[in-house]
Design a protein around this motif. Structure first.
Motif, PDB file in Angstrom:
ATOM      1  N   LEU A  90       0.833  -1.201   0.000  1.00  0.00           N
ATOM      2  CA  LEU A  90       0.000   0.000   0.000  1.00  0.00           C
ATOM      3  C   LEU A  90       0.871   1.256   0.000  1.00  0.00           C
ATOM      4  CD1 LEU A  90      -2.688   1.523   0.316  1.00  0.00           C
ATOM      5  CD2 LEU A  90      -2.547   1.100   2.778  1.00  0.00           C
ATOM      6  N   ALA A  91       1.864   1.280   0.882  1.00  0.00           N
ATOM      7  CA  ALA A  91       2.756   2.437   0.956  1.00  0.00           C
ATOM      8  C   ALA A  91       3.544   2.601  -0.339  1.00  0.00           C
ATOM      9  CB  ALA A  91       3.713   2.275   2.141  1.00  0.00           C
ATOM     10  N   PHE A  92       4.012   1.500  -0.894  1.00  0.00           N
ATOM     11  CA  PHE A  92       4.776   1.554  -2.143  1.00  0.00           C
ATOM     12  C   PHE A  92       3.924   2.114  -3.278  1.00  0.00           C
ATOM     13  CE2 PHE A  92       6.116  -0.557  -6.130  1.00  0.00           C
ATOM     14  CZ  PHE A  92       7.390  -0.010  -6.240  1.00  0.00           C
ATOM     15  N   MET A  93       2.669   1.700  -3.328  1.00  0.00           N
ATOM     16  CA  MET A  93       1.764   2.197  -4.364  1.00  0.00           C
ATOM     17  C   MET A  93       1.602   3.710  -4.260  1.00  0.00           C
ATOM     18  SD  MET A  93      -1.621   3.395  -4.591  1.00  0.00           S
ATOM     19  CE  MET A  93      -2.502   2.657  -3.224  1.00  0.00           C
ATOM     20  N   GLN A  94       1.419   4.207  -3.050  1.00  0.00           N
ATOM     21  CA  GLN A  94       1.222   5.642  -2.880  1.00  0.00           C
ATOM     22  C   GLN A  94       2.495   6.428  -3.180  1.00  0.00           C
ATOM     23  OE1 GLN A  94      -0.540   5.788   1.131  1.00  0.00           O
ATOM     24  NE2 GLN A  94      -2.515   6.186   0.171  1.00  0.00           N
ATOM     25  N   VAL A  95       3.641   5.885  -2.813  1.00  0.00           N
ATOM     26  CA  VAL A  95       4.922   6.521  -3.155  1.00  0.00           C
ATOM     27  C   VAL A  95       5.098   6.560  -4.669  1.00  0.00           C
ATOM     28  CG1 VAL A  95       7.434   6.227  -3.076  1.00  0.00           C
ATOM     29  CG2 VAL A  95       6.089   5.979  -0.990  1.00  0.00           C
ATOM     30  N   LEU A  96       4.760   5.466  -5.313  1.00  0.00           N
ATOM     31  CA  LEU A  96       4.920   5.361  -6.765  1.00  0.00           C
ATOM     32  C   LEU A  96       4.054   6.387  -7.494  1.00  0.00           C
ATOM     33  CD1 LEU A  96       6.593   3.444  -8.573  1.00  0.00           C
ATOM     34  CD2 LEU A  96       4.518   2.098  -8.902  1.00  0.00           C
ATOM     35  N   PHE A  97       2.817   6.534  -7.065  1.00  0.00           N
ATOM     36  CA  PHE A  97       1.920   7.480  -7.727  1.00  0.00           C
ATOM     37  C   PHE A  97       2.446   8.910  -7.637  1.00  0.00           C
ATOM     38  CE2 PHE A  97      -1.688   4.417  -7.867  1.00  0.00           C
ATOM     39  CZ  PHE A  97      -2.085   4.679  -9.168  1.00  0.00           C
ATOM     40  N   ILE A 110       0.724   9.011   3.826  1.00  0.00           N
ATOM     41  CA  ILE A 110       1.002   7.580   3.680  1.00  0.00           C
ATOM     42  C   ILE A 110       0.918   6.883   5.034  1.00  0.00           C
ATOM     43  CG2 ILE A 110       2.766   5.873   3.091  1.00  0.00           C
ATOM     44  CD1 ILE A 110       3.788   7.801   0.959  1.00  0.00           C
ATOM     45  N   LEU A 111       1.547   7.490   6.039  1.00  0.00           N
ATOM     46  CA  LEU A 111       1.560   6.877   7.372  1.00  0.00           C
ATOM     47  C   LEU A 111       0.149   6.744   7.928  1.00  0.00           C
ATOM     48  CD1 LEU A 111       3.137   5.776   9.755  1.00  0.00           C
ATOM     49  CD2 LEU A 111       3.440   8.129  10.575  1.00  0.00           C
ATOM     50  N   SER A 112      -0.655   7.779   7.759  1.00  0.00           N
ATOM     51  CA  SER A 112      -2.029   7.727   8.247  1.00  0.00           C
ATOM     52  C   SER A 112      -2.814   6.618   7.551  1.00  0.00           C
ATOM     53  CB  SER A 112      -2.716   9.075   8.011  1.00  0.00           C
ATOM     54  OG  SER A 112      -4.066   9.018   8.420  1.00  0.00           O
ATOM     55  N   THR A 113      -2.659   6.528   6.239  1.00  0.00           N
ATOM     56  CA  THR A 113      -3.356   5.490   5.476  1.00  0.00           C
ATOM     57  C   THR A 113      -2.924   4.098   5.919  1.00  0.00           C
ATOM     58  OG1 THR A 113      -3.392   6.993   3.568  1.00  0.00           O
ATOM     59  CG2 THR A 113      -3.901   4.689   3.146  1.00  0.00           C
ATOM     60  N   VAL A 114      -1.627   3.926   6.096  1.00  0.00           N
ATOM     61  CA  VAL A 114      -1.090   2.624   6.502  1.00  0.00           C
ATOM     62  C   VAL A 114      -1.563   2.248   7.908  1.00  0.00           C
ATOM     63  CG1 VAL A 114       1.049   1.435   7.149  1.00  0.00           C
ATOM     64  CG2 VAL A 114       0.915   2.650   4.978  1.00  0.00           C
ATOM     65  N   LEU A 115      -1.577   3.215   8.815  1.00  0.00           N
ATOM     66  CA  LEU A 115      -2.017   2.929  10.184  1.00  0.00           C
ATOM     67  C   LEU A 115      -3.488   2.522  10.226  1.00  0.00           C
ATOM     68  CD1 LEU A 115      -0.244   5.798  12.172  1.00  0.00           C
ATOM     69  CD2 LEU A 115       0.306   3.361  12.228  1.00  0.00           C
ATOM     70  N   LEU A 116      -4.315   3.204   9.444  1.00  0.00           N
ATOM     71  CA  LEU A 116      -5.737   2.848   9.410  1.00  0.00           C
ATOM     72  C   LEU A 116      -5.943   1.472   8.782  1.00  0.00           C
ATOM     73  CD1 LEU A 116      -7.398   6.255   8.439  1.00  0.00           C
ATOM     74  CD2 LEU A 116      -7.317   5.164  10.682  1.00  0.00           C
ATOM     75  N   ALA A 117      -5.169   1.184   7.741  1.00  0.00           N
ATOM     76  CA  ALA A 117      -5.255  -0.145   7.126  1.00  0.00           C
ATOM     77  C   ALA A 117      -4.811  -1.219   8.116  1.00  0.00           C
ATOM     78  CB  ALA A 117      -4.397  -0.193   5.864  1.00  0.00           C
ATOM     79  N   ALA A 118      -3.740  -0.935   8.860  1.00  0.00           N
ATOM     80  CA  ALA A 118      -3.258  -1.881   9.869  1.00  0.00           C
ATOM     81  C   ALA A 118      -4.324  -2.124  10.929  1.00  0.00           C
ATOM     82  CB  ALA A 118      -1.975  -1.353  10.514  1.00  0.00           C
ATOM     83  N   ALA A 119      -4.987  -1.048  11.355  1.00  0.00           N
ATOM     84  CA  ALA A 119      -6.072  -1.193  12.332  1.00  0.00           C
ATOM     85  C   ALA A 119      -7.187  -2.067  11.767  1.00  0.00           C
ATOM     86  CB  ALA A 119      -6.619   0.184  12.713  1.00  0.00           C
ATOM     87  N   GLY A 120      -7.476  -1.884  10.487  1.00  0.00           N
ATOM     88  CA  GLY A 120      -8.495  -2.702   9.842  1.00  0.00           C
ATOM     89  C   GLY A 120      -8.130  -4.176   9.840  1.00  0.00           C
ATOM     90  N   TYR A 121      -6.868  -4.473   9.588  1.00  0.00           N
ATOM     91  CA  TYR A 121      -6.420  -5.866   9.610  1.00  0.00           C
ATOM     92  C   TYR A 121      -6.525  -6.449  11.022  1.00  0.00           C
ATOM     93  CZ  TYR A 121      -4.576  -5.526   4.858  1.00  0.00           C
ATOM     94  OH  TYR A 121      -4.455  -5.389   3.495  1.00  0.00           O
ATOM     95  N   VAL A 122      -6.193  -5.632  12.014  1.00  0.00           N
ATOM     96  CA  VAL A 122      -6.246  -6.120  13.397  1.00  0.00           C
ATOM     97  C   VAL A 122      -7.676  -6.470  13.799  1.00  0.00           C
ATOM     98  CG1 VAL A 122      -5.888  -5.524  15.824  1.00  0.00           C
ATOM     99  CG2 VAL A 122      -4.169  -4.881  14.123  1.00  0.00           C
ATOM    100  N   VAL A 145     -14.573  -3.595   0.829  1.00  0.00           N
ATOM    101  CA  VAL A 145     -13.120  -3.768   0.836  1.00  0.00           C
ATOM    102  C   VAL A 145     -12.507  -3.211  -0.450  1.00  0.00           C
ATOM    103  CG1 VAL A 145     -11.250  -5.459   0.774  1.00  0.00           C
ATOM    104  CG2 VAL A 145     -13.109  -5.734   2.386  1.00  0.00           C
ATOM    105  N   ALA A 146     -13.120  -3.527  -1.577  1.00  0.00           N
ATOM    106  CA  ALA A 146     -12.617  -3.024  -2.853  1.00  0.00           C
ATOM    107  C   ALA A 146     -12.709  -1.500  -2.911  1.00  0.00           C
ATOM    108  CB  ALA A 146     -13.401  -3.654  -4.004  1.00  0.00           C
ATOM    109  N   LEU A 147     -13.791  -0.958  -2.372  1.00  0.00           N
ATOM    110  CA  LEU A 147     -13.965   0.494  -2.340  1.00  0.00           C
ATOM    111  C   LEU A 147     -12.874   1.159  -1.506  1.00  0.00           C
ATOM    112  CD1 LEU A 147     -15.691   3.027  -2.948  1.00  0.00           C
ATOM    113  CD2 LEU A 147     -16.977   2.516  -0.852  1.00  0.00           C
ATOM    114  N   LEU A 148     -12.557   0.578  -0.368  1.00  0.00           N
ATOM    115  CA  LEU A 148     -11.539   1.155   0.506  1.00  0.00           C
ATOM    116  C   LEU A 148     -10.167   1.163  -0.164  1.00  0.00           C
ATOM    117  CD1 LEU A 148     -12.703  -0.389   3.886  1.00  0.00           C
ATOM    118  CD2 LEU A 148     -12.562   2.050   3.360  1.00  0.00           C
ATOM    119  N   LEU A 149      -9.867   0.120  -0.913  1.00  0.00           N
ATOM    120  CA  LEU A 149      -8.592   0.103  -1.628  1.00  0.00           C
ATOM    121  C   LEU A 149      -8.564   1.197  -2.690  1.00  0.00           C
ATOM    122  CD1 LEU A 149      -5.859  -1.276  -1.984  1.00  0.00           C
ATOM    123  CD2 LEU A 149      -6.899  -2.715  -3.733  1.00  0.00           C
ATOM    124  N   SER A 150      -9.666   1.384  -3.376  1.00  0.00           N
ATOM    125  CA  SER A 150      -9.714   2.432  -4.397  1.00  0.00           C
ATOM    126  C   SER A 150      -9.597   3.820  -3.764  1.00  0.00           C
ATOM    127  CB  SER A 150     -10.995   2.320  -5.225  1.00  0.00           C
ATOM    128  OG  SER A 150     -12.143   2.591  -4.446  1.00  0.00           O
TER     129      SER A 150
END
Length: 218
Positions: free
Chosen positions: A15-22, A45-57, A142-147
């Protein structure tokens, strides 16, 4: 290592790599003004990654029973990390992610944008607790959140820097981001259906109503 497994760090790195790449391989090459400084984009990026991590937890917490059947070797809750500790991690990740989003929104003088981070955190919670049990709807969310993780780049980095002089160019670039977001949505939607097929036994035992269960795949 248990913690990294809990937050599914490989997915977060992608996820972080994708955002850096864009930003650095695409937007930075377009000779346009961007709203965020590099360190501010890092906060995004950090905020997005932290929220995604929380979602996985939270997803792992509610999936213990089905994962014990589907993927017993991947179960972390109760095997090194207690449920209470997992909830504490979830809360800490969410609070930090939303707080960073709030900070970033105020830095760029768009405080209303902070609501997007609250929406993401809320959708991830309701997905794990309720929506994933509803046929198609859980896959859609889930697909919407990734988009959204693609679109949020345009919302924070393009929109605030748009003015009358560059409006057409910015709109064209946002349209490209929208196309990528749509592509990410479709790919991830199919991926979620495939995951439901793989997890059909555990999901069935938990009373879920996923598409594979509804059409009788076992």
């Amino acid at each position: 290592m248990k913690f990294l497994k809990l937050i599914r760090y490989k997915n977060l790195l992608m996820l972080a790599f994708m955002q850096v790449l864009f930003r650095y391989a695409f937007l930075k090459q377009q000779n346009i003004p961007l709203a965020l400084a590099d360190w501010q984009y890092g906060l995004l990026i950090l905020s997005t990654v932290l929220l995604a991590a929380a979602g996985y937890v939270i997803n792992n917490i509610y999936d213990v029973a089905s994962d014990t059947i589907n993927k017993p070797n991947d179960v972390v809750i109760g095997k090194g990390i207690s449920e209470t500790a997992a909830y504490n991690i979830y809360i800490a990740l969410n609070i930090t992610g939303v707080a960073l989003g709030f900070l970033l929104s105020n830095i760029i003088l768009r405080p209303g944008f902070a609501s997007l981070f609250i929406l993401i955190a809320s959708l991830l919670y309701f997905y794990a607790t309720t929506l994933k049990q509803i046929m198609i709807l859980g896959n859609f969310v889930v697909a919407l959140l990734l988009s959204i993780s693609v679109l949020i780049i345009g919302v924070f980095d393009l929109f605030p820097a748009t003015d009358a002089a560059n409006q057409a160019q910015m709109a064209a670039l946002f349209s490209i981001l929208l196309d990528y977001a749509l592509f990410a949505f479709m790919i991830n939607f199919v991926r979620e259906i495939i995951k439901d097929i793989e997890d059909v036994n555990g999901d069935y035992n938990q009373g879920m109503n996923t598409l594979p269960i509804a059409i009788g795949i076992s």
